[in-house]
Design a protein around this motif. Structure first.
Motif, PDB file in Angstrom:
ATOM      1  N   ALA A 110     -17.754  16.319   2.385  1.00 31.28           N
ATOM      2  CA  ALA A 110     -17.083  16.215   1.367  1.00 31.28           C
ATOM      3  C   ALA A 110     -15.827  15.501   1.031  1.00 31.28           C
ATOM      4  CB  ALA A 110     -16.497  17.636   0.536  1.00 31.28           C
ATOM      5  N   ARG A 111     -15.134  15.433   2.150  1.00 25.24           N
ATOM      6  CA  ARG A 111     -13.860  14.543   2.540  1.00 25.24           C
ATOM      7  C   ARG A 111     -14.143  13.286   2.289  1.00 25.24           C
ATOM      8  NH1 ARG A 111      -8.878  15.169   4.115  1.00 25.24           N
ATOM      9  NH2 ARG A 111      -8.029  13.371   5.270  1.00 25.24           N
TER      10      ARG A 111
ATOM     11  N   ILE B 166     -13.279  12.115 -10.130  1.00 22.48           N
ATOM     12  CA  ILE B 166     -13.364  12.043  -8.983  1.00 22.48           C
ATOM     13  C   ILE B 166     -14.182  13.369  -8.300  1.00 22.48           C
ATOM     14  CG2 ILE B 166     -12.528  11.765  -6.699  1.00 22.48           C
ATOM     15  CD1 ILE B 166      -9.825  10.688  -8.037  1.00 22.48           C
ATOM     16  N   ALA B 167     -13.872  14.226  -8.577  1.00 16.23           N
ATOM     17  CA  ALA B 167     -14.793  15.473  -7.953  1.00 16.23           C
ATOM     18  C   ALA B 167     -15.979  15.553  -8.643  1.00 16.23           C
ATOM     19  CB  ALA B 167     -13.939  16.727  -8.340  1.00 16.23           C
TER      20      ALA B 167
ATOM     21  N   PHE C 196     -11.274  18.974  -4.376  1.00 12.00           N
ATOM     22  CA  PHE C 196     -10.441  17.921  -3.959  1.00 12.00           C
ATOM     23  C   PHE C 196      -9.204  18.153  -3.374  1.00 12.00           C
ATOM     24  CE2 PHE C 196      -7.297  14.734  -5.250  1.00 12.00           C
ATOM     25  CZ  PHE C 196      -8.049  13.543  -5.224  1.00 12.00           C
ATOM     26  N   PHE C 197      -8.398  19.109  -4.109  1.00 11.29           N
ATOM     27  CA  PHE C 197      -7.054  19.386  -3.570  1.00 11.29           C
ATOM     28  C   PHE C 197      -7.007  20.077  -2.170  1.00 11.29           C
ATOM     29  CE2 PHE C 197      -6.238  18.629  -8.067  1.00 11.29           C
ATOM     30  CZ  PHE C 197      -5.200  17.873  -8.089  1.00 11.29           C
ATOM     31  N   ARG C 198      -8.282  20.694  -2.045  1.00  6.91           N
ATOM     32  CA  ARG C 198      -8.239  21.337  -0.567  1.00  6.91           C
ATOM     33  C   ARG C 198      -8.323  20.209   0.532  1.00  6.91           C
ATOM     34  NH1 ARG C 198     -11.945  25.219  -2.276  1.00  6.91           N
ATOM     35  NH2 ARG C 198     -10.899  27.131  -2.457  1.00  6.91           N
TER      36      ARG C 198
ATOM     37  N   VAL D  62      -5.415  10.509  -1.734  1.00  8.23           N
ATOM     38  CA  VAL D  62      -6.608  10.003  -1.356  1.00  8.23           C
ATOM     39  C   VAL D  62      -6.628   8.852  -0.769  1.00  8.23           C
ATOM     40  CG1 VAL D  62      -7.346   9.417  -3.467  1.00  8.23           C
ATOM     41  CG2 VAL D  62      -9.219  10.441  -1.853  1.00  8.23           C
ATOM     42  N   ILE D  63      -5.704   7.821  -1.376  1.00 11.94           N
ATOM     43  CA  ILE D  63      -5.453   6.529  -0.745  1.00 11.94           C
ATOM     44  C   ILE D  63      -4.965   6.428   0.328  1.00 11.94           C
ATOM     45  CG2 ILE D  63      -4.739   4.175  -1.448  1.00 11.94           C
ATOM     46  CD1 ILE D  63      -6.522   5.450  -3.627  1.00 11.94           C
ATOM     47  N   PHE D  64      -4.030   7.267   0.864  1.00 11.40           N
ATOM     48  CA  PHE D  64      -3.230   7.313   2.203  1.00 11.40           C
ATOM     49  C   PHE D  64      -3.586   8.528   2.948  1.00 11.40           C
ATOM     50  CE2 PHE D  64      -0.734   5.688  -1.169  1.00 11.40           C
ATOM     51  CZ  PHE D  64      -0.418   4.344  -1.082  1.00 11.40           C
ATOM     52  N   PRO D  65      -4.664   8.729   3.708  1.00 17.90           N
ATOM     53  CA  PRO D  65      -5.078   9.581   4.246  1.00 17.90           C
ATOM     54  C   PRO D  65      -4.429  10.294   5.444  1.00 17.90           C
ATOM     55  CG  PRO D  65      -7.046   8.154   4.243  1.00 17.90           C
ATOM     56  CD  PRO D  65      -5.714   7.382   3.828  1.00 17.90           C
ATOM     57  N   ASP D  66      -4.073   9.039   6.085  1.00 23.34           N
ATOM     58  CA  ASP D  66      -3.433   9.574   7.516  1.00 23.34           C
ATOM     59  C   ASP D  66      -2.184   9.079   7.844  1.00 23.34           C
ATOM     60  OD1 ASP D  66      -4.437   7.311   7.378  1.00 23.34           O
ATOM     61  OD2 ASP D  66      -6.017   7.435   9.065  1.00 23.34           O
TER      62      ASP D  66
END
Lengths: 228, 228
Positions: free
Chosen positions: B6-7, B31-32, B42-44, B52-56
């Motif tokens: 899902a991620r 998005i969901a 999504f928020f999980r 969601v653009i800057f994941p890490d």
DNA sequence: CACTGCAACGGTACTGAGTACCGTCTAGTA
DNA sequence: TACTAGACGGTACTCAGTACCGTTGCAGTG
């Protein structure tokens, strides 16, 4: 005894409530209620809940832009120094208000992020101005403009934060000294271009020794740079 | 043929929708729905719509922290260069994803502000590390740490943006060269402290002349500095 | 097989920021 | 008095983000 205008009452109410309950725990409804106005009126005066803390970033940007616009080619660096001093003086004139804002931005991540984003806009202004001034579209000159703008803004932030924390009694003298230090880091642009054709490079440093004692290491540094 | 987790589906859906309709015109529900999951999911996976653009960014911060933590006093500047290279390589490995993110942050002010805030956290890390390394709590050393950290980050951003815009074919070589240029701006910390007791100051410049031809003007510069 | 525990998920309901729109009041003016 | 413009208040809406609850599926255990 006429009440102050709504815009002022809203700002006062916001700062007071942020102090009492914290930023997140205060709603726009709370602020409007204490200021004695409707919720709609709040958003008429301030674009967002965050904006009530930073009322005049746009005006400050204009201030910088105007000062830089008056510069000729030979007075560019003076204009940069003046513009930085202007911004610092603006905060100092705010006095206690600037310190309360600093207390808030130190605690609330959302506000700190907004502050940083605003500072980045100043930096962009300086970067574009310096790049134009250099008039050299190569990647190397572009990097130098970027470094210079970043240093200029960092110097300003450093002095401003010292003053906000009460660590500085003469911030204007400090910013002038800091700007001298920054500008000393960067060679004049007319000289830099020649270096790319394989000239002599002298790196900056300070030492307790006199020049003659330094010459051997100077030569070593130069040869290392031209060899690598 | 099992579906990706899902991620991943959420990130894909988000980028696709942002391209099609734009960032503000896309809701989290959209998005969901396209990812085939519920809104809660999504928020999980992502704290916010921006995230969601800057994941890490957190992982990248840890990467820097770890690299800097391994440094001894004499290898501090090498660690800084390595850490910066690590960050750049991380973006380069993302490849097209990094370029799509760049396209988004160039258009959407909210995303650009968030990116800038993240970069400021890197800069803070570098600043604290450099200040510790200098081990000198005076205002002057603190300013130098601030300037150095700002320059390091500015150099990284400069090279990264050039690569993102497709202006750089060898970004790793460019960042190494840029870091050399940055470090050349700053004197070694052991030498700097002595200067405050009234030592010799050598300013940085480059010229086509050789060192012997420069000596007279060098002396003049030094005397001018110690006299003012 | 039945039971248990856990992790991922979906749904509902809520708070609060920000926007759109409309009606009202008031000061200034012809 | 009549008109106009600006500032204001109120209502209703969208949407991000949070809290909570129930469900599903899957591992291990008896």
């Amino acid at each position: 005894m006429s009440k102050p205008p709504a815009r002022i009452r809203l700002a006062d109410a916001a700062f007071a409530l942020f102090d009492e309950r914290g930023y997140e725990q205060t709603t726009v409804d709370d602020i409007a209620e204490r200021a004695g106005v409707g919720r709609t009126t709040f958003f008429r005066h301030y674009r967002s809940k965050e904006a009530v803390i930073f009322p005049d970033h746009d005006r400050l940007l204009e201030l910088i832009r105007d000062r830089l616009a008056t510069a000729g080619h030979s007075t560019a660096l003076v204009a940069v120094s003046d513009a930085v001093r202007l911004v610092l003086l603006h905060y100092i004139e705010e006095g206690d208000l600037a310190r309360r804002r600093y207390a808030l931005t130190s605690k609330v991540a959302a506000l700190r992020d907004r502050e940083i984003a605003s500072v980045a806009r100043y930096q962009r202004l300086f970067r574009e101005f310096i790049a134009d001034w250099m008039g050299d579209p190569t990647a190397s000159a572009s990097l130098r403009a970027e470094l210079m703008a970043a240093s200029v803004v960092a110097a300003h932030n450093h002095v401003l934060r010292r003053w906000l924390r009460g660590e500085s009694s003469d911030p204007v003298e400090e910013i002038d000294e800091a700007m001298r230090e920054v500008l000393a880091l960067f060679p004049a642009p007319s000289a830099t271009t020649a270096a790319h054709d394989g000239g002599t490079t002298v790196v900056a440093f300070r030492t307790g020794q006199d020049l003659d004692a330094l010459l051997p290491s100077l030569r070593r540094v130069i040869e290392g740079a031209s060899g690598g």
